[in-house]
Design a protein around this motif. Structure first.
Motif, PDB file in Angstrom:
ATOM      1  N   LEU A 141       0.901  -1.121  -0.112  1.00  0.00           N
ATOM      2  CA  LEU A 141      -0.103   0.099   0.197  1.00  0.00           C
ATOM      3  C   LEU A 141       1.028   1.030  -0.237  1.00  0.00           C
ATOM      4  N   LYS A 142       2.028   1.033   0.867  1.00  0.00           N
ATOM      5  CA  LYS A 142       2.818   2.420   0.794  1.00  0.00           C
ATOM      6  C   LYS A 142       4.382   1.835   0.641  1.00  0.00           C
ATOM      7  N   ILE A 199      -3.160   3.958  -4.870  1.00  0.00           N
ATOM      8  CA  ILE A 199      -4.445   4.699  -4.717  1.00  0.00           C
ATOM      9  C   ILE A 199      -5.438   3.493  -5.186  1.00  0.00           C
ATOM     10  N   GLN A 200      -5.353   2.851  -6.312  1.00  0.00           N
ATOM     11  CA  GLN A 200      -6.235   1.834  -6.842  1.00  0.00           C
ATOM     12  C   GLN A 200      -5.357   0.775  -7.602  1.00  0.00           C
ATOM     13  N   SER A 201      -5.929  -0.361  -8.001  1.00  0.00           N
ATOM     14  CA  SER A 201      -5.083  -1.273  -8.996  1.00  0.00           C
ATOM     15  C   SER A 201      -5.995  -2.289  -9.270  1.00  0.00           C
ATOM     16  N   ASN A 202      -5.741  -3.021 -10.455  1.00  0.00           N
ATOM     17  CA  ASN A 202      -6.798  -4.354 -10.969  1.00  0.00           C
ATOM     18  C   ASN A 202      -5.214  -5.273 -11.009  1.00  0.00           C
ATOM     19  N   SER A 203      -5.764  -6.211 -12.010  1.00  0.00           N
ATOM     20  CA  SER A 203      -4.612  -7.143 -12.530  1.00  0.00           C
ATOM     21  C   SER A 203      -3.693  -6.864 -13.278  1.00  0.00           C
ATOM     22  N   SER A 206      -1.658  -0.476 -11.843  1.00  0.00           N
ATOM     23  CA  SER A 206      -1.789   0.257 -10.552  1.00  0.00           C
ATOM     24  C   SER A 206      -1.537   1.786 -10.743  1.00  0.00           C
ATOM     25  N   LEU A 207      -2.463   2.566  -9.879  1.00  0.00           N
ATOM     26  CA  LEU A 207      -2.364   3.911  -9.796  1.00  0.00           C
ATOM     27  C   LEU A 207      -1.729   4.342  -8.472  1.00  0.00           C
ATOM     28  N   LEU A 208      -0.662   4.957  -8.591  1.00  0.00           N
ATOM     29  CA  LEU A 208      -0.009   5.317  -7.475  1.00  0.00           C
ATOM     30  C   LEU A 208       0.242   6.953  -7.250  1.00  0.00           C
ATOM     31  N   LYS A 209       0.081   7.405  -5.992  1.00  0.00           N
ATOM     32  CA  LYS A 209       0.537   8.903  -5.542  1.00  0.00           C
ATOM     33  C   LYS A 209       1.823   8.673  -5.039  1.00  0.00           C
ATOM     34  N   VAL A 210       2.708   9.643  -5.922  1.00  0.00           N
ATOM     35  CA  VAL A 210       3.908   9.569  -5.806  1.00  0.00           C
ATOM     36  C   VAL A 210       4.468  10.880  -5.271  1.00  0.00           C
TER      37      VAL A 210
END
Length: 299
Positions: A183-184, A218-222, A225-229
């Motif tokens: 997650l982080k 933030i969210q993900s699928n198979s 992934s969407l990340l806040k950086v």
């Protein structure tokens, strides 16, 4: 009584609100030499802001002490011809834009295409041929998001010389390949540049410039992934290298390990930049909404 004009000779005409009124009647009063339809068109085209917030509402309730700014028609026409970015904020010291992917920040030895810099230079020279702008920092051509430019060299130097101390938040959104499990996380390495101008990480302390990147899923699928950086340091291609280091290269980033490009651009967006304003010292925070495709692909 006609409201007092507080700023002349700039790209805007600004007026101080002295009594409660609705926006359209206020504008009709300050632009009494224009027809009602002309004033309504200026409002509808988004040329009017109240306390630096654009509005098109005819019945916007104005309160004493507020400032109404009207973008001049010739400037508005120039703004309408701008391509590849929108202006988020402008004052006497800085211009902040939201740059689209595909637009160069500034020309280089190999590429002389239209750039954000060249268009902004034309824009500020509407007011005076002597005006200039100065690049404070850059975004890669295929990265979108918030960029700040200075309007004079002293402001540029003040921002650049104190960048590490005055920048309080610098966040990106990264659409990466695969499902990020944690997650982080924090990535720390020493970055070096190869003879072919590709940055790479070294785990050996002191072998290059130190780079630290923090990320949060933030969210993900198979597939994605969407990340806040968040950047603790700002090195060349830092996020791109570090995402590849953890096995999740940025979508569309073939240079740093990506195997897919379903969004037809680099999956990196500078979403937030907050810093101490070079004139006032107050915190100035600017945000550019995430490209919709980032969230769609990672649902």
């Amino acid at each position: 009584m006609r409201p007092t004009q507080t700023n002349k000779g700039s790209n805007h005409e600004t007026y101080k609100v002295e009594e409660q009124n609705e926006l359209l009647p206020f504008l009709l009063k300050v632009m009494e030499n224009r027809s009602r339809n002309s004033v309504k068109s200026i409002l509808t085209r988004g040329q009017v802001s109240v306390d630096n917030v654009p509005t098109t509402k005819h019945n916007y309730e104005l309160q004493p002490g507020q400032t109404v700014a009207i973008l001049k028609n010739k400037v508005a026409a120039k703004v309408n011809n701008i391509s590849g970015f929108t202006i988020l904020h402008e004052d006497k010291e800085i211009i902040v834009i939201n740059k689209e992917a595909g637009l160069l920040s500034i020309a280089n030895a190999k590429e002389k295409d239209v750039t954000a810099y060249s268009q902004l230079m034309d824009y500020v020279r509407i007011e005076s041929p002597k005006n200039r702008i100065f690049v404070v920092h850059r975004l890669d051509r295929d990265t979108s998001g918030v960029m700040v430019f200075a309007k004079d060299e002293m402001v540029k130097r003040k921002l650049q010389d104190n960048w590490k101390d005055i920048v309080k938040e610098r966040s990106y959104l990264a659409l990466v390949e695969g499902t990020v499990k944690k997650l982080k996380g924090t990535i720390s390495s020493w970055l070096r540049e190869s003879s072919t101008l590709v940055m790479y990480s070294s785990a050996r302390e002191g072998d290059g410039v130190h780079a630290v990147t923090h990320y949060e899923k933030i969210q993900s699928n198979s597939s994605y992934s969407l990340l806040k950086v968040n950047l603790e340091t700002g090195r060349k291609n830092q996020i791109r290298v570090h995402m590849n280091d953890i096995g999740h290269p940025i979508v569309g980033d073939k240079k740093y390990g990506a195997t897919t490009n379903t969004i037809k651009r680099l999956g990196l967006h500078a979403s937030v930049l907050a810093f101490e304003h070079p004139k006032t010292g107050k915190l100035a925070r600017f945000e550019a909404d995430a490209p919709k495709v980032f969230k769609q692909k990672s649902k």
